[in-house]
Design an enzyme around this catalytic site. Sequence first.
Site, PDB file in Angstrom:
ATOM      1  CD  GLU A  84      -6.444   8.401   7.686  1.00 37.28           C
ATOM      2  OE1 GLU A  84      -7.464   8.990   8.087  1.00 37.28           O
ATOM      3  OE2 GLU A  84      -6.131   8.386   6.485  1.00 37.28           O
TER       4      GLU A  84
ATOM      5  CD  GLU B 258     -10.245  10.877   8.341  1.00 39.31           C
ATOM      6  OE1 GLU B 258      -9.394  10.021   8.012  1.00 39.31           O
ATOM      7  OE2 GLU B 258     -10.480  11.865   7.652  1.00 39.31           O
TER       8      GLU B 258
ATOM      9  CG  HIS C  85      -9.554   6.126   6.357  1.00 42.71           C
ATOM     10  ND1 HIS C  85      -9.768   7.398   5.887  1.00 42.71           N
ATOM     11  CD2 HIS C  85     -10.496   5.345   5.748  1.00 42.71           C
ATOM     12  CE1 HIS C  85     -10.779   7.390   5.037  1.00 42.71           C
ATOM     13  NE2 HIS C  85     -11.244   6.159   4.946  1.00 42.71           N
TER      14      HIS C  85
ATOM     15  CD  GLU D  60     -10.063  14.817   5.596  1.00 44.96           C
ATOM     16  OE1 GLU D  60      -9.775  13.930   4.753  1.00 44.96           O
ATOM     17  OE2 GLU D  60     -10.293  14.554   6.786  1.00 44.96           O
TER      18      GLU D  60
ATOM     19  CD  GLU E  46      -7.616  11.389   4.007  1.00 46.71           C
ATOM     20  OE1 GLU E  46      -8.244  12.325   4.525  1.00 46.71           O
ATOM     21  OE2 GLU E  46      -7.283  10.383   4.641  1.00 46.71           O
TER      22      GLU E  46
ATOM     23  CG  HIS F 125     -13.139  12.543   4.392  1.00 43.17           C
ATOM     24  ND1 HIS F 125     -12.234  11.826   5.119  1.00 43.17           N
ATOM     25  CD2 HIS F 125     -14.170  11.714   4.136  1.00 43.17           C
ATOM     26  CE1 HIS F 125     -12.698  10.593   5.294  1.00 43.17           C
ATOM     27  NE2 HIS F 125     -13.864  10.504   4.695  1.00 43.17           N
TER      28      HIS F 125
END
Length: 189
Positions: free
Chosen positions: A35, A64, A67, A135, A165, A168
Amino acid sequence: MWVYEKKLQYPVRVSKCDPHMAKLLMEQYGGADGELAAALRYLNQRYTIPDKIIGLLNDIATEEFSHLEMIATMIYKLTKDATIEQLEQAGLDAHYAGHDRALFYNNAAGVPFTASYIQAKGDPIADLYEDIAAEEKARATYQWLIDLTDDVDLQDSLKFLREREIVHSLRFREAVEILKDDRETKKIF
């Protein structure tokens, strides 16, 4: 630029002390496909990307960081009640010797974070393909982490991260198509 709410993006629960799982989660904390690397990569790339994509990179980079906060919380909760013997058995004795129970940006093997993890070519399409790959690698890692624990509470948070993910990756794929369409548009001056 940001509004900080004193809550995680998604709840993090763990059902047991598990220093070994905490060690494995460090891959997503300070590893090449983790991350921190993703957040820094996207914030860095936004300076050489066309204006119509800057917001996307900024938004995903910010997420991110949230995360990263979730992963840190997981590691903390998995180790907070661990004895030194349990940390030793999990292979965290070297980490303990250098940092006690403090988090440190390294991967699961104990290799410290490095700026060489942050890719930036300067070509928007090349950078976006790198972002898609990042990702997808993170998605795969989350799946493997899910497979390595029987803690259903922890699996729940890891599944949330895995799904983000995927989102993204899809957003970066859309951005590639936007830039390709823009590149192929005839420009008359």
